[in-house]
Design an enzyme around this catalytic site. Structure first.
Site, mmCIF file in Angstrom:
data_model
loop_
_atom_site.group_PDB
_atom_site.id
_atom_site.type_symbol
_atom_site.label_atom_id
_atom_site.label_comp_id
_atom_site.label_asym_id
_atom_site.label_seq_id
_atom_site.Cartn_x
_atom_site.Cartn_y
_atom_site.Cartn_z
ATOM 1 N N ILE A 12 0.841 -1.210 0.000
ATOM 2 C CA ILE A 12 0.000 0.000 0.000
ATOM 3 C C ILE A 12 0.873 1.256 0.000
ATOM 4 O O ILE A 12 0.582 2.234 -0.691
ATOM 5 C CB ILE A 12 -0.974 0.022 1.200
ATOM 6 N N ASP A 33 12.097 3.028 4.984
ATOM 7 C CA ASP A 33 11.684 1.615 4.987
ATOM 8 C C ASP A 33 12.872 0.726 5.339
ATOM 9 O O ASP A 33 13.983 0.938 4.849
ATOM 10 C CB ASP A 33 11.114 1.258 3.593
ATOM 11 N N LEU A 35 13.124 -2.369 4.488
ATOM 12 C CA LEU A 35 13.275 -3.383 3.428
ATOM 13 C C LEU A 35 13.345 -4.786 4.029
ATOM 14 O O LEU A 35 14.357 -5.484 3.915
ATOM 15 C CB LEU A 35 14.479 -3.102 2.526
ATOM 16 N N ASP A 59 14.839 1.643 10.186
ATOM 17 C CA ASP A 59 13.902 0.849 10.988
ATOM 18 C C ASP A 59 13.136 1.805 11.910
ATOM 19 O O ASP A 59 13.769 2.654 12.568
ATOM 20 C CB ASP A 59 14.760 -0.139 11.806
ATOM 21 N N ALA A 81 4.960 -2.002 8.906
ATOM 22 C CA ALA A 81 4.398 -3.033 9.784
ATOM 23 C C ALA A 81 4.770 -4.402 9.256
ATOM 24 O O ALA A 81 5.064 -4.570 8.072
ATOM 25 C CB ALA A 81 2.874 -2.911 9.836
ATOM 26 N N GLU A 82 4.749 -5.358 10.150
ATOM 27 C CA GLU A 82 4.631 -6.753 9.743
ATOM 28 C C GLU A 82 3.148 -6.935 9.492
ATOM 29 O O GLU A 82 2.323 -6.575 10.340
ATOM 30 C CB GLU A 82 5.117 -7.676 10.856
ATOM 31 N N THR A 123 -6.099 -1.185 10.642
ATOM 32 C CA THR A 123 -6.836 -2.168 9.837
ATOM 33 C C THR A 123 -8.186 -2.483 10.482
ATOM 34 O O THR A 123 -8.321 -2.402 11.710
ATOM 35 C CB THR A 123 -5.999 -3.467 9.720
ATOM 36 N N ASP A 124 -9.137 -2.904 9.657
ATOM 37 C CA ASP A 124 -10.440 -3.325 10.212
ATOM 38 C C ASP A 124 -10.289 -4.571 11.088
ATOM 39 O O ASP A 124 -11.184 -4.887 11.875
ATOM 40 C CB ASP A 124 -11.471 -3.559 9.087
ATOM 41 N N GLU A 125 -9.154 -5.271 10.964
ATOM 42 C CA GLU A 125 -8.989 -6.519 11.720
ATOM 43 C C GLU A 125 -8.894 -6.282 13.225
ATOM 44 O O GLU A 125 -9.052 -7.220 14.007
ATOM 45 C CB GLU A 125 -7.751 -7.278 11.226
ATOM 46 N N TYR A 148 -1.259 -10.572 14.828
ATOM 47 C CA TYR A 148 -1.150 -9.392 13.955
ATOM 48 C C TYR A 148 -2.171 -8.329 14.361
ATOM 49 O O TYR A 148 -1.825 -7.161 14.602
ATOM 50 C CB TYR A 148 -1.365 -9.794 12.484
ATOM 51 N N LYS A 152 -1.680 -4.493 15.974
ATOM 52 C CA LYS A 152 -2.180 -3.270 15.340
ATOM 53 C C LYS A 152 -3.133 -2.528 16.293
ATOM 54 O O LYS A 152 -3.168 -1.299 16.307
ATOM 55 C CB LYS A 152 -2.902 -3.598 14.030
ATOM 56 N N ASN A 177 -9.596 -5.299 3.529
ATOM 57 C CA ASN A 177 -8.579 -5.998 2.721
ATOM 58 C C ASN A 177 -8.351 -5.287 1.397
ATOM 59 O O ASN A 177 -9.280 -5.116 0.610
ATOM 60 C CB ASN A 177 -9.034 -7.432 2.431
ATOM 61 N N ARG A 271 -6.844 -21.866 9.048
ATOM 62 C CA ARG A 271 -5.948 -20.997 9.825
ATOM 63 C C ARG A 271 -6.415 -21.012 11.278
ATOM 64 O O ARG A 271 -7.621 -20.983 11.545
ATOM 65 C CB ARG A 271 -6.053 -19.591 9.242
#
Ligand code: NAD
Ligand code: TYD
Length: 334
Positions: A12, A33, A35, A59, A81-82, A123-125, A148, A152, A177, A271
């Site tokens: 993103i 970033d 990387l 970092d 983020a991870e 995130t919506d999660e 995760y 967040k 998503n 999962r």
């Protein structure tokens, strides 16, 4: 305006940088970033020579590097983020380090540098799984179910605390998503496209009836742009496109577009803690900031399939190295 974008070499973030450079040619953008396996400067090859763009490898957990790179920044947009749920189930520590500790370090550095606005890309999660017929609003309680999502959610709390305690100007987005060009092929849509192109099995978790609300990354970037410039300080904005699909619907659509048989689908062990449905109500951003998605799912997914089929070199480079070991660990005995 000088923007400090963290995680800009990811999916993103790179789309956001491309969007901003096109819409605001006078802006300066620093892409900060680390990387990791998910960060790829290939994602920005077409804009890397533009005068307004610069890259710093660093970092968000490294305060000294942040202090150097943040000088003169007007706003921070924190994508770093991870980001992959399955990896967080395998090993949560990197998620805690970057998503939680890194966000706090970045908040401290942003405050010291006197930035005028901090945009947290959440995130919506964080709200967890949603029952049929229900839609989460920005006021719904956070009930994260994966490491995760929990990391967040923790980051969101730290961002809010910086606002209340220190008066830092913050805004948070909670997108659903995303899909589109440059997404790392460990996530559902690019994984299924790239596997199908190689006539490999498509691993669908459980019964394949989990539901996600799919948002084209271009629309997400337009929404973040609106929140950055016009969002109310201290607020949270859901970003969603009301395009709910089951995973099986997604996979069938992709197979049809690619002209591949449904026999490639392989149902695999579910999962752990798999959220059944994500569904948010995006009325706030629609009403306050006049944002609407421009892409329909049908046109967006077709374009995305075309992008992956036309960019096989990007896919090959992205899928080499660490990714192959991860794929074997994740799907080898499943
Ligand atoms: P991504 O995994 O593609 O990219 C993450 C980027 O962050 C990579 O470039 C990586 O190198 C960089 N990074 C990781 N750790 C870092 C660190 N410690 N310091 C600096 N950089 C670091 O992720 P994405 O899908 O582009 O997601 C971007 C953000 O949007 C994340 O915060 C994610 O939680 C959020 N989000 C993603 C989605 C989605 O569907 N992809 C939806 C909602 C929210
Ligand atoms: P993903 O792209 O990992 O996003 P998230 O878990 O953050 O929503 O997964 C989207 C959905 O696809 C989710 O319900 C899990 C499912 N999925 C599979 O069925 N098979 C896979 O190989 C992957 C990666 C995901």
């Amino acid at each position: 305006m000088r923007l400090f974008v963290t995680g800009g070499a990811g999916f993103i973030g790179s789309n956001f940088i491309r969007h901003m450079l096109a819409v605001y040619p006078g802006y300066e953008i620093v892409n900060f970033d680390k990387l990791t396996y998910a960060g790829n400067l290939d994602n920005l090859r077409d804009v890397e020579r533009l005068a307004g763009y610069s890259f710093v490898r660093g970092d968000i957990c490294d305060r000294r590097a942040l202090d150097d790179a943040l000088a003169g920044a007007d706003a921070v947009i924190n994508f770093a983020a991870e980001s992959h749920v399955d990896r967080s189930i395998e090993r949560a520590s990197d998620f805690i380090e970057t998503n939680v500790a890194g966000t706090q370090t970045l908040l401290d550095a942003a405050r010291a540098a006197g930035v005028s606005r901090f945009v947290q890309i959440s995130t919506d999660e964080v709200m967890g799984s949603c029952c049929d017929g229900e839609y989460f609003t920005e006021a719904s309680p956070m009930r994260p179910n994966s490491p995760y999502a929990a990391s967040k959610a923790a980051a969101e709390h730290l961002v809010r605390a910086a606002h209340i305690t220190f008066g830092l100007d913050v805004v948070t987005t909670r997108a659903s998503n995303n899909y589109g060009p440059y997404q790392f092929p460990e996530k559902l849509i690019p994984l299924m496209i790239t596997n199908a192109l190689e006539d490999k099995e498509l691993p669908v978790y459980g019964d394949g009836l989990n539901v996600r609300d799919w948002l084209h990354v271009k629309d997400c970037c337009r929404a973040i742009d609106a929140v950055l410039h016009r969002g109310r300080s201290g607020e949270v904005y859901n970003i969603g496109s009301r395009a709910e699909k089951t995973n099986l619907e997604i996979v069938n659509t992709l197979l049809d577009l690619l002209g591949k048989p449904r026999s490639l689908i392989k149902f695999v062990t579910d999962r752990l803690g798999h959220d059944r449905r994500y569904a948010t109500n995006p009325s706030r951003i629609e009403n306050e900031l006049d944002w609407r998605p421009e892409e329909t799912f049908e046109s967006g997914i077709e374009q995305t399939v075309r992008w992956y089929t036309g960019n096989s070199e990007w896919v090959a480079r992205t899928r080499s190295g660490e990714y192959l070991q991860y794929y074997e660990r994740m799907y080898g005995g499943r």
